[in-house]
Structure formats: C-alpha cells, structure tokens
Write a protein that holds these residues in place. Structure first.
Motif, PDB file in Angstrom:
ATOM      1  N   SER A 149       0.981  -1.085  -0.003  1.00 43.64           N
ATOM      2  CA  SER A 149      -0.178  -0.093   0.015  1.00 43.64           C
ATOM      3  C   SER A 149       0.715   1.282   0.111  1.00 43.64           C
ATOM      4  O   SER A 149       0.479   2.189  -0.693  1.00 43.64           O
ATOM      5  CB  SER A 149      -0.947  -0.022   1.105  1.00 43.64           C
ATOM      6  OG  SER A 149      -1.777  -1.106   1.032  1.00 43.64           O
ATOM      7  N   LEU A 150       1.734   1.336   0.603  1.00 48.31           N
ATOM      8  CA  LEU A 150       2.815   2.451   0.773  1.00 48.31           C
ATOM      9  C   LEU A 150       3.452   2.627  -0.705  1.00 48.31           C
ATOM     10  O   LEU A 150       3.471   3.793  -0.927  1.00 48.31           O
ATOM     11  CB  LEU A 150       3.801   2.135   1.867  1.00 48.31           C
ATOM     12  CG  LEU A 150       4.978   3.264   1.991  1.00 48.31           C
ATOM     13  CD1 LEU A 150       4.411   4.631   2.467  1.00 48.31           C
ATOM     14  CD2 LEU A 150       5.885   2.923   3.006  1.00 48.31           C
ATOM     15  N   SER A 151       3.738   1.633  -1.149  1.00 51.88           N
ATOM     16  CA  SER A 151       4.509   1.798  -2.628  1.00 51.88           C
ATOM     17  C   SER A 151       3.671   2.266  -3.647  1.00 51.88           C
ATOM     18  O   SER A 151       3.825   3.093  -4.490  1.00 51.88           O
ATOM     19  CB  SER A 151       5.316   0.502  -2.935  1.00 51.88           C
ATOM     20  OG  SER A 151       6.066  -0.010  -1.852  1.00 51.88           O
ATOM     21  N   LEU A 152       2.365   1.669  -3.416  1.00 46.09           N
ATOM     22  CA  LEU A 152       1.268   2.165  -4.391  1.00 46.09           C
ATOM     23  C   LEU A 152       0.984   3.542  -4.246  1.00 46.09           C
ATOM     24  O   LEU A 152       0.588   4.290  -5.105  1.00 46.09           O
ATOM     25  CB  LEU A 152       0.236   1.215  -4.118  1.00 46.09           C
ATOM     26  CG  LEU A 152       0.131   0.022  -5.472  1.00 46.09           C
ATOM     27  CD1 LEU A 152       0.009   0.477  -6.676  1.00 46.09           C
ATOM     28  CD2 LEU A 152       1.203  -0.878  -5.306  1.00 46.09           C
ATOM     29  N   GLY A 153       0.863   3.908  -2.814  1.00 42.55           N
ATOM     30  CA  GLY A 153       0.725   5.321  -2.589  1.00 42.55           C
ATOM     31  C   GLY A 153       1.575   6.112  -2.956  1.00 42.55           C
ATOM     32  O   GLY A 153       1.374   7.406  -3.585  1.00 42.55           O
ATOM     33  N   MET A 154       2.990   5.925  -3.052  1.00 38.60           N
ATOM     34  CA  MET A 154       3.955   6.798  -3.953  1.00 38.60           C
ATOM     35  C   MET A 154       3.885   6.970  -5.305  1.00 38.60           C
ATOM     36  O   MET A 154       4.119   7.807  -5.850  1.00 38.60           O
ATOM     37  CB  MET A 154       5.180   6.025  -3.535  1.00 38.60           C
ATOM     38  CG  MET A 154       5.976   5.974  -2.302  1.00 38.60           C
ATOM     39  SD  MET A 154       5.982   7.678  -1.473  1.00 38.60           S
ATOM     40  CE  MET A 154       7.184   8.275  -2.559  1.00 38.60           C
ATOM     41  N   HIS A 155       3.431   5.639  -5.783  1.00 36.27           N
ATOM     42  CA  HIS A 155       2.796   5.530  -7.157  1.00 36.27           C
ATOM     43  C   HIS A 155       1.917   6.532  -7.582  1.00 36.27           C
ATOM     44  O   HIS A 155       2.110   7.411  -8.338  1.00 36.27           O
ATOM     45  CB  HIS A 155       2.385   4.312  -7.511  1.00 36.27           C
ATOM     46  CG  HIS A 155       1.560   4.082  -8.861  1.00 36.27           C
ATOM     47  ND1 HIS A 155       1.916   3.751 -10.151  1.00 36.27           N
ATOM     48  CD2 HIS A 155       0.294   4.341  -9.225  1.00 36.27           C
ATOM     49  CE1 HIS A 155       1.031   3.632 -10.989  1.00 36.27           C
ATOM     50  NE2 HIS A 155       0.115   4.108 -10.397  1.00 36.27           N
TER      51      HIS A 155
END
Length: 549
Positions: A482-488
């Motif tokens: 979720s954190l990585s996709l948030g950066m996306h």
C-alpha cells in the motif's frame, strides 16, 4: 491532465502469529511432515525445509496448462539446484528450492481471473474519461472551464492515493477476499454517480469514489494473486494483472466509439463499469481466502481448506510446512505503519517505493500524452488509431513479459526494460532536435514512441506490482504494498500537475532527454539493489532476505 489518465500503462523478515501457543501448536504438523522436510536444505546444511522441482517438460508447458490448474505439472525426481538471492546490501543467501511435486487436483486460474476483474476496472476507470471528457463537459456546462475539467480528471487520482493507503490496512484486518467485496462499494457507487450526474460536483464526487476503489484495487489485486499463485507460475500469473489493466484501458477506448453519433453515450460509458464491479463481489464470495493470511490469523483449518482448493489435497502438508517454517520461533504482533520505517524493514520497503518512483519519473505519461501529436507529424491523423497503436504495443509487450517472467526473471526484465526505455527516449529527443534527422523525424518519433511503450510493458510496467508482494515479509506485506502504491499515485498526480510547465520552460526534447537519464539511473539502481525472486516461494524469499538483512 489527459496523460495522467493513462497511468495504468505502467501500471502500480519476519512473519508473526498472534501468540506463542499458536506457534507451539504446530508440533504435530511438523512431525507428520518431517520426512518431507529433508528434501530442501540451505547449502550450509543449517536449515532444511520441503521443496518443489518441476520437470523440464512441465516447465515448457506451464502456461499452456494454466486453464486446468496444475494438470500440466508432472512428478519429477528430486533435483537440487542452488539459487542465489542478492539482498540489497550485497549479501548472498544460497537456497535449494526443489520440492517433489505431482499432478495437482487444485486450480488457481479461475480465482486469478476473478481478481483480474479489479484490474480491468482499474484500467477502465483510468481510461474512460479521455473519450468522454469533451462530451460530458458540454453536457455539464464546463466546456470553457479548464480548471473544472482538470478536477474531473484528477479527482480519480486523488481518490486512488487515499485508496492505496487504506487498502493494505483493510486487507490485513478483513482478509483479501472480503476487502475485494468492500471495495465494490465505492467502485459501483462512483460509477453510478458519474453516469447519472447532473452537475460537475456530483461528477467529481463520483470520480473521487471510483478513485478510492481503484486505489484499493491497485494494492490488493497483485497482493492476492501473489499469495495464491504457485511458485512455478507466480510470475506469469502476476503479470496478468498488468495485462488486464491494459485491456481495461482498451475497453474504455472501444466504449467511446459511439460518442460521435450519440453525444450522451458518455453516461453509458461510466455506467457500464457497475457490471464488472458486481461480478467482482459475487466472484470473491466464491473464491478462497489467501492461505497465508489465514495462517497468520491462526485459522489453520481454513488455511488447509484454501490450500486444498488452490493446489490440491496432496500439497496441503507441503505448503503448511513452508508456512510453519517461515514463522518458526516467531511471536511478533502484526506490523504497524511505523514498522515499515524501522531499520529492519526500511531497506526493502525503500526498494518498493523506488521502483514505482522510477516507473513514473521515466516518462510514461509524457510519451502517451504526446503520442497523438507525434503520430500526426508522421501522417497518422486519427486520434483513435494513435491510441490504439500505443495500447496494442502495451498489450503485446505485457503478454510477452508474462511468458518470460518465470524464465528470464524479474530483475533481468527490469534491466532490459529500463535500458530499452532509455534508448527510446534518446531517439525521441534526437528526432526533435537533430537537423540531419529532420527528413525522418516523423517516422523516427513514431518508432521511438512504440519502442518506448513496448520496452515499458516488458518490465517497468508489470514487474513492480509483481515483485513487491514477493520481497516484502508477510508481516508487513499488505501495508508495504500500500505504501509503495501510494508513492505511485502521489508521483503520478504531481507529474501530471507540473509536466506541461516543464515542457513549456525547457522544451519537449530536453524533457525527453531528462527521462532518458532517469531510465539509466533506474538501471544502475536495479542492478545493485533488486533481488531476483523467480522460482522461489514467498517463504523462501522471506527467509533469504531476513538472513541477508
């Protein structure tokens, strides 16, 4: 900005149980499968666990046999093969991931197909506004208001950012399948509000809700697929997520064809998204929960039932042994958000965030945004034809990547992809500036655009969403994804906001040259920090990284 709606073209160590009693309760299970556990050993002889190996015939036929689950995978002799995994700090861990595997009575493909309805909705909601924006703007009275049009486009990205951060927490609390069902609520309501809106405010609220829905989807689709897929074909099945995102975008393009004859057709375009949303909810009601999540919650009998459904009853002991080995001696509670930034996890979490940042900063939105004008310069005047060519290149490249993922590996595809993107960006930049190339600038620009999208779809597009659930430990997997996709989504939004300003100030050729530099930096970063995960179970990867870090 229109370019940002094509974001889907890119797209995006411990394992704890609740208490010590639960861990110690697996003693009987370990005794039952102790003979299996001798089949796989760490090369220094200190650790043993059960293993799988595929016969060469099965490896060649694995994709062709997906529709029947594992019927194409046949028993092979135990064969040790050492796999080296390089952690981000350069340490090596040698494993021998070979396990006996026979013909399976389970099946995974139907449930992956159900999850991919979420990927289709992801792509469709991203792409649907492109063809419909002009017509809905006239209908809602905002044809002359570029700011409100921008909000109609960008509200989806804002909602997706919120959804991507909440998706992991929901998946940890309620499970993967239940989160899919909850996700249908904003997806369906958002589509309904967009289709029936009589004001721009209602349209923006609908887009915001749909964005929350696709943000959650962007996190849990790759997570669920990675956790239910068998090791041997996890790469192929994981990359199907990106393929269906592309199909969703192409579906939105096709759905817009009747607009010229019927200007009110845009309402139907938004409304039709309700159908796959409902199908997703119904399909997930009949789909098994992730065995890894069930095991982590201490629901052992339910985990065994899910494994039996997915892989067949003959593999229950084997998979349960892997899960048990991964948690041996661990009594850690569920990870919180701040745990992601601890020294224990930050290195691997930063790799996930960096991959999505490189994905966005490499310029996919810029190439798609300018593809129409590039094709016009080469004599391709139809916007639909230009979009179809870009979309076809992306679908083709993703299909090729799916077939190569478990043979070439994730890391090699990433290196090839970003290298090809750098070369394509350099070609695009030179086609706009070199006078010697002026007579061929149109064809060269088209070639550069198509090669860039093709290179992107071979690795930079599908691999990050597949790789992240593999390298994150089960304790942090959902929240880290979720954190990585948030950066996306954040980088997608920011780039969409400032991209045209950069083009105006520096020129498109200089911006493309900058994107080429980013791609080269990505190659260097990936070479030194990304671990190869092909052919290894999630538990094997977790153990290797936990030792290396």
């Amino acid at each position: 900005m229109q370019a940002s709606t094509y974001g889907a073209l890119k797209g995006s160590v411990g394992f704890g149980v609740q208490n010590q009693k639960r861990v110690s309760g697996f003693g009987e299970l370990r005794n039952r499968i102790s003979t299996v556990s001798r089949n796989l050993c760490v090369t220094d002889g200190s650790t043993c666990c059960a293993g799988l190996s595929l016969s060469s015939a099965a490896m060649g036929a694995k994709l062709a046999g997906l529709r029947t689950g594992f019927d194409g995978i046949s028993m092979s002799k135990l064969k040790a093969r050492s796999v080296q995994a390089r952690a981000s700090d350069g340490d090596l861990e040698n494993l021998v991931p070979s396990k006996p595997q026979g013909k399976s009575s389970g099946t995974v493909l139907p449930f992956v197909g159900v999850a991919c309805l979420g990927a289709i909705l992801f792509g469709y909601h991203l792409g649907v506004v492109n063809g419909a924006l002009e017509y809905l703007s006239k209908d809602l009275g905002i044809a002359e208001n570029a700011v409100l049009q921008g909000w109609v486009v960008s509200a989806l990205l804002a909602g997706a950012t919120v959804g991507s951060f909440t998706g992991g927490a929901l998946a940890d609390k309620f499970g993967r399948t239940r989160t899919f069902q909850l996700d249908v609520i904003p997806l369906a309501i958002g589509a309904f509000l967009c289709a029936t809106s009589q004001s721009v405010q209602t349209m923006i609220v609908g887009r915001l809700l749909a964005g929350i829905g696709i943000g959650i989807t962007s996190a849990i689709v790759p997570l669920y697929i990675s956790e239910i897929s068998p090791t041997e074909i996890r790469g192929a099945l994981g990359s199907v997520n990106q393929l269906f995102i592309c199909i969703g975008i192409l579906g939105a393009l096709v759905a817009g064809l009747p607009l010229a004859a019927n200007p009110l057709w845009w309402r139907t375009m938004f409304g039709v998204a309700i159908v796959p949303s409902v199908l997703l909810a119904l399909g997930m009601a009949a789909s098994p929960e992730s065995p890894r999540w069930l095991f982590q919650q201490g629901k052992i009998s339910e985990a065994e039932k899910a494994i039996k459904t997915l892989y067949g009853k003959e593999r229950v002991s084997e998979v349960m042994h892997d899960l048990t080995s991964a948690t041996q001696g661990s009594v850690e509670p569920e990870a919180g958000w701040f745990d992601l930034f601890s020294s224990r996890y930050w290195k691997v979490v930063s790799v996930g965030a960096a991959l999505f940042l490189f994905q966005q900063l490499a310029g996919i939105n810029a190439v798609v945004y300018y593809s129409t004008s590039v094709f016009r310069s080469a004599g391709v005047t139809s916007d639909v034809a230009a979009s179809a060519l870009v979309g076809a290149a992306n679908v083709f490249g993703t299909a090729v990547a799916s077939s190569l993922m478990d043979r070439q590996g994730r890391k090699s595809l990433l290196l090839t992809s970003f290298g090809g993107m750098a070369a394509s960006m350099l070609l695009l930049s030179l086609s706009f500036t070199w006078k010697v190339l002026a007579p061929y600038s149109g064809p060269l620009a088209v070639a550069g655009t198509v090669l860039y999208v093709l290179s992107f779809s071979l690795g930079a597009g599908p691999v990050p969403a597949l790789l992240l659930p593999e390298i994150f430990a089960s304790r942090i997997r959902a929240k880290a994804v979720s954190l990585s996709l948030g950066m996306h989504w954040i980088s997608n939004f920011v780039i969409g906001l400032y991209f045209l300003s950069f083009v105006t100030k520096f020129g498109i050729s200089s911006v493309y040259l900058g994107f080429a530099g980013v791609c080269l930096l990505a190659v260097l970063y990936i070479a030194g920090n990304v671990v190869e995960t092909k052919g290894r179970s999630l538990e094997e990867i977790e153990r290797a990284l936990s030792v290396a870090t």
